[in-house]
Design an enzyme around this catalytic site. Structure first.
Site, PDB file in Angstrom:
ATOM      1  N   GLU A   1      10.714  -1.642   6.796  1.00 28.29           N
ATOM      2  CA  GLU A   1      11.819  -0.901   7.403  1.00 28.29           C
ATOM      3  C   GLU A   1      12.813  -0.536   6.290  1.00 28.29           C
ATOM      4  OE1 GLU A   1      12.894   0.625  10.221  1.00 28.29           O
ATOM      5  OE2 GLU A   1      14.670   0.978   9.007  1.00 28.29           O
TER       6      GLU A   1
ATOM      7  N   SER B   1      12.277   7.118   7.373  1.00 29.28           N
ATOM      8  CA  SER B   1      11.970   6.831   8.777  1.00 29.28           C
ATOM      9  C   SER B   1      12.457   5.435   9.122  1.00 29.28           C
ATOM     10  CB  SER B   1      10.457   6.928   8.982  1.00 29.28           C
ATOM     11  OG  SER B   1      10.128   6.614  10.317  1.00 29.28           O
TER      12      SER B   1
ATOM     13  N   LEU C   1      11.223   6.684  17.774  1.00 31.73           N
ATOM     14  CA  LEU C   1      11.832   6.611  19.110  1.00 31.73           C
ATOM     15  C   LEU C   1      10.880   5.933  20.096  1.00 31.73           C
ATOM     16  CD1 LEU C   1      14.067   7.530  21.125  1.00 31.73           C
ATOM     17  CD2 LEU C   1      12.813   9.695  21.345  1.00 31.73           C
ATOM     18  N   HIS C   2       9.770   6.567  20.344  1.00 27.85           N
ATOM     19  CA  HIS C   2       8.665   6.028  21.158  1.00 27.85           C
ATOM     20  C   HIS C   2       8.978   5.806  22.635  1.00 27.85           C
ATOM     21  CE1 HIS C   2       6.922   5.900  17.273  1.00 27.85           C
ATOM     22  NE2 HIS C   2       7.416   4.745  16.918  1.00 27.85           N
TER      23      HIS C   2
ATOM     24  N   CYS D   1       7.057  -4.460  15.694  1.00 25.44           N
ATOM     25  CA  CYS D   1       6.750  -3.437  16.699  1.00 25.44           C
ATOM     26  C   CYS D   1       5.318  -3.669  17.180  1.00 25.44           C
ATOM     27  CB  CYS D   1       6.878  -2.036  16.104  1.00 25.44           C
ATOM     28  SG  CYS D   1       8.544  -1.651  15.559  1.00 25.44           S
TER      29      CYS D   1
ATOM     30  N   GLU E   1       0.824  -1.205   0.000  1.00 24.72           N
ATOM     31  CA  GLU E   1       0.000   0.000   0.000  1.00 24.72           C
ATOM     32  C   GLU E   1       0.862   1.259   0.000  1.00 24.72           C
ATOM     33  OE1 GLU E   1      -3.971  -1.482   2.360  1.00 24.72           O
ATOM     34  OE2 GLU E   1      -2.266  -0.968   3.603  1.00 24.72           O
TER      35      GLU E   1
ATOM     36  N   CYS F   1       2.249  -1.574  15.793  1.00 28.05           N
ATOM     37  CA  CYS F   1       2.145  -1.328  14.348  1.00 28.05           C
ATOM     38  C   CYS F   1       1.461  -2.480  13.632  1.00 28.05           C
ATOM     39  CB  CYS F   1       3.547  -1.112  13.775  1.00 28.05           C
ATOM     40  SG  CYS F   1       3.546  -0.836  11.997  1.00 28.05           S
TER      41      CYS F   1
ATOM     42  N   ASN G   1      -2.642   5.369  16.611  1.00 32.18           N
ATOM     43  CA  ASN G   1      -3.768   4.975  15.766  1.00 32.18           C
ATOM     44  C   ASN G   1      -4.153   3.529  16.046  1.00 32.18           C
ATOM     45  OD1 ASN G   1      -3.791   7.473  14.294  1.00 32.18           O
ATOM     46  ND2 ASN G   1      -1.922   6.772  13.285  1.00 32.18           N
TER      47      ASN G   1
ATOM     48  N   CYS H   1      -0.579   6.381  10.094  1.00 30.85           N
ATOM     49  CA  CYS H   1       0.701   5.777  10.507  1.00 30.85           C
ATOM     50  C   CYS H   1       0.477   4.452  11.192  1.00 30.85           C
ATOM     51  CB  CYS H   1       1.416   6.642  11.526  1.00 30.85           C
ATOM     52  SG  CYS H   1       1.896   8.216  10.933  1.00 30.85           S
TER      53      CYS H   1
ATOM     54  N   CYS I   1       6.651  -6.469   7.236  1.00 28.69           N
ATOM     55  CA  CYS I   1       7.796  -5.940   7.972  1.00 28.69           C
ATOM     56  C   CYS I   1       8.277  -6.975   8.979  1.00 28.69           C
ATOM     57  CB  CYS I   1       7.398  -4.660   8.700  1.00 28.69           C
ATOM     58  SG  CYS I   1       8.779  -3.849   9.548  1.00 28.69           S
TER      59      CYS I   1
ATOM     60  N   CYS J   1       3.379   8.664   1.055  1.00 27.43           N
ATOM     61  CA  CYS J   1       3.957   7.771   2.049  1.00 27.43           C
ATOM     62  C   CYS J   1       4.152   6.428   1.351  1.00 27.43           C
ATOM     63  CB  CYS J   1       2.991   7.643   3.229  1.00 27.43           C
ATOM     64  SG  CYS J   1       3.514   6.434   4.445  1.00 27.43           S
TER      65      CYS J   1
END
Ligand code: SAH
Length: 355
Positions: free
Chosen positions: A166, A197, A221-222, A121, A97, A124, A296, A346, A117, A110
């Protein structure tokens, strides 16, 4: 193997390689430049539209090369914003996508760099679908060309490598796609309007710094605490935040750019006062900006486990956190959620039942 899988993907080639390819076909390198202009200037997707190429050369190309490595399957528009999500199929039947986010005078693409991936995470949706493979340079560039075509006569003004995957684990294709965009396309979209990113792959942050491309770099970072990061981003166990910060300092120094810290607000996990203080301290160590992102929902992909326990920080606390973080030295932006009604925001990009 299907015929289409053997074809040379012209969008995987840098301008010079394309010119050399034409020489290999027995044509002059100038024909390669003409083809390049058709593909990137006129956004054509059919060799027969390359009107200034001899018909014999067009036929030769049809037998040996392809222009599009992706097939657009569907376009989905958000009801609340003008965000559009595009679903593409690769030649080998995988789905990816891309998202176009229009804001004021900007239109940001984007784009994805992998099918799924491998990072897993916990917040995500892409991570939850697992990993299939890297995208080729041509598949990365084709997202740009095909979405450009969709929004014509408007143009894409900014690109963020923030879709599925990534980018720094697909380093070669990512770097080459940046070279095509920045160098071969003559700075149509400047380096300050392109952001890569990463969740943090230090050796490739260094490589990107040394590439001379000088694009903007964002770190997901988070949390400033290794143990929290280990829990929400398993890749941190392999590549610690400390190692990444060293690499980012190098990046900032070498490219003379500010690092963008992306910080998705997770209630009780990274929105406490001690998180705020640690973030302030980190920002004082290198030229940086902070992008505060509301969490999100990834409910469309969850089936239990730690991910299902994650909750968004209430908006009032997000605002307070951002205000307290902001000082004359720390620049803070709040990312608006765009397109969450179509799972295009995101961290929401994911394909159920990948194939
Ligand atoms: N792998 C890269 C690029 C893809 S993610 C990276 O990790 O940076 C793009 C951004 O969206 C990252 O900052 C990511 O952490 C963030 N993100 C992922 N899931 C999210 C979610 N559910 N809500 C908000 N942001 C999310």
């Amino acid at each position: 193997m299907k015929k289409s899988e053997k074809l040379i993907d012209l969008k995987s080639l840098r301008l010079e390689e394309l010119q050399n390819y034409f020489v290999e076909l027995g044509a002059s390198s100038f024909r390669g430049k003409q083809a390049f202009n058709w593909i990137y200037g006129n956004l054509i997707s059919d060799f027969d539209e390359m009107q200034n190429l001899p018909i014999s050369l067009r036929n030769q190309l049809k037998d040996n090369a392809s222009i599009n490595s992706l097939r657009l399957l569907s376009k989905q528009g958000s009801n609340s914003t003008n965000t559009n999500k595009y679903l593409f199929e690769t030649v080998d039947g995988n789905k990816i996508e891309s998202v176009i986010i229009p804001e004021q005078s900007r239109r940001t693409l984007c784009l994805s760099t992998q099918v799924g991936c491998p990072l897993d995470c916990k917040f995500c949706a892409t991570g939850l679908m697992g990993y299939t493979r890297n995208l080729s340079t041509g598949e990365i560039i084709d997202q740009y060309i095909q979405t450009s075509k969709q929004i014509y006569p408007n143009e894409i003004t900014n690109i963020v490598y923030m879709g599925m995957g990534e980018p720094l684990l697909n380093y070669a294709a990512t770097e080459k796609s940046l070279q095509i965009l920045l160098q071969d396309l003559g700075n149509k979209i400047g380096r300050t309007r392109i952001t890569v990113s990463t969740a943090g792959i230090p050796q490739n942050i260094i490589k990107l710094a040394d590439s001379g491309l000088r694009v903007k770099l964002a770190l997901s970072l988070h949390s400033c605490f290794e143990e929290v990061r280990n829990k929400i981003m398993p890749i941190n166990v392999k590549y610690s935040l400390a190692e990444n910060i060293d690499a980012l300092k190098y990046y900032a120094r070498k490219t003379k750019t500010k690092i963008m810290f992306e910080y998705t607000m997770l209630h009780g996990i990274n929105d406490r006062d001690e998180d705020l203080n640690a973030l302030k301290k980190l920002c004082s160590q290198l030229p940086s900006k902070v992008n505060i992102i509301p969490f999100n929902s990834i409910a469309h992909m969850i089936s239990g486990g730690f991910s299902s326990e994650l909750k968004p920080t209430p908006l009032a606390r997000i605002k307070e956190f951002a205000e307290k973080l902001m000082t004359k030295d720390i620049f803070v932006m709040m990312r608006n959620t765009q397109g969450d009604d179509i799972a295009a925001a995101c961290g929401q990009l994911a394909i159920k039942g990948k194939r």
